[in-house]
Enzyme design. Structure first.
Site, PDB file in Angstrom:
ATOM      1  N   LYS A  87       0.855  -1.189   0.000  1.00 10.00           N
ATOM      2  CA  LYS A  87       0.000   0.000   0.000  1.00 10.00           C
ATOM      3  C   LYS A  87       0.894   1.243   0.000  1.00 10.00           C
ATOM      4  O   LYS A  87       1.760   1.405   0.866  1.00 10.00           O
ATOM      5  CB  LYS A  87      -0.866  -0.048   1.266  1.00 10.00           C
ATOM      6  N   VAL A  88       0.652   2.098  -0.974  1.00  8.80           N
ATOM      7  CA  VAL A  88       1.531   3.248  -1.221  1.00  8.80           C
ATOM      8  C   VAL A  88       0.683   4.520  -1.255  1.00  8.80           C
ATOM      9  O   VAL A  88      -0.347   4.556  -1.926  1.00  8.80           O
ATOM     10  CB  VAL A  88       2.245   3.064  -2.591  1.00  8.80           C
TER      11      VAL A  88
END
Ligand code: E4P
Length: 218
Positions: A87-88
Site C-alpha cells: 500500500k503506497v
C-alpha cells in the site's frame, strides 16, 4: 464485488474470514497502532499472522515517503508472503514507486485518493488497486460516492486494469451504493459486513418457523 475487511485486529479478521465471503484485508499505520503493534519486527510478524489466517490478499502500508525508502520497505513487505499487496500513498514519489513495483511484479494499492485526477495517475502507474476514501470525503462535506462513480466511469472509458477499492466505508448504505455504482471492492470494518445479515423479518420469520416446527413435533 469483493469484500475486504479494514482492520489489523486478528479476531475480527478471523471472524470475517470464517464467514466465507472475505476476499482480502486492508490495514494502515493507524489500524496497526490501534492494535498496539509497533517496532519493525513486530509489524512484520503481525502481517505474517494475518497472512496465516486468510487465503486472501493483505494490504500492508509503507511508512516511508521517499522513493528509495518506499521501494526498500515495499520489497521487504512483499517478501513476507505472496498475499501481500504493498500500500503506497498518493504522493509524487508514491506514483514513481507504484510504477517500479509494477515493473517488479509486486502488486500495489494506491491509498489516500481523494480525486479522479489522483485515480488516473495511480492507474497509469499500474496500481493493482486504487483506494478512494468515501467516509473522509463525506466528513468534510463532499460526496464520496460521487467520486467512486466518477473513477469507475473513467476506468471503464479507457479499460484501465486497476480495481476501484472503495475505502473508508462506514456503513451498509455506503457498501450498497458502491455495489450499485460498480466498485470492484469495498473495504470496511467487520461490523459493516456482518450488519448486512440483519433484517427484522428474517428474525421474525425464523422464530415463527421454529415455533411451528416445535408445535408440530411436540
Ligand atoms: C483504507 O485502506 C483505509 O484503511 C480505511 O478505509 C480508512 O478508513 P477510515 O477513514 O474510516 O479511517
Amino acid at each position: 464485488m469483493k469484500f475486504f475487511v479494514d482492520t489489523a485486529n486478528l479476531d475480527d479478521i478471523r471472524e470475517a474470514y470464517d464467514l466465507g465471503v472475505l476476499d482480502g484485508v486492508t490495514t494502515n499505520p493507524s489500524l496497526m497502532a490501534k492494535e498496539g503493534i509497533s517496532g519493525h519486527d513486530n509489524v512484520i510478524d503481525h502481517y505474517k499472522a494475518i497472512c496465516d489466517i486468510v487465503d486472501a490478499n493483505v494490504s500492508a502500508e509503507v511508512i516511508s515517503t521517499d522513493f528509495e525508502g518506499m521501494i526498500k520497505e515495499g520489497r521487504e513487505l512483499a517478501k513476507i508472503d505472496d498475499k501481500i499487496v504493498v500500500k503506497v500513498p498518493m504522493i509524487k514519489d508514491g506514483v514513481k514507486a507504484i510504477k517500479q513495483f509494477t515493473a517488479d511484479g509486486i502488486r500495489t494499492n494506491c491509498t489516500l485518493v481523494f480525486s479522479a485526477g489522483q485515480a488516473i495517475l495511480a492507474a497509469k502507474a499500474g496500481a493493482s488497486y486504487v483506494s478512494p476514501f468515501i467516509g473522509r470525503l463525506d466528513d468534510i462535506g463532499f460526496d464520496g460516492l460521487e467520486l467512486i462513480e466518477q473513477i469507475v466511469g473513467i476506468y471503464d472509458n479507457f479499460g484501465f486494469g486497476t480495481e476501484v477499492l472503495a475505502a473508508s466505508v462506514r456503513h451498509t448504505m455506503h457498501l450498497l451504493q458502491c455495489a450499485e455504482i460498480g466498485a470492484d471492492v469495498v473495504t470496511c470494518p467487520l461490523k459493516v459486513i456482518t450488519s448486512l445479515l440483519n433484517h427484522p423479518l428474517t428474525d421474525k420469520g425464523l422464530a415463527q418457523f421454529l415455533a411451528d416446527h416445535a408445535k408440530a413435533n411436540g
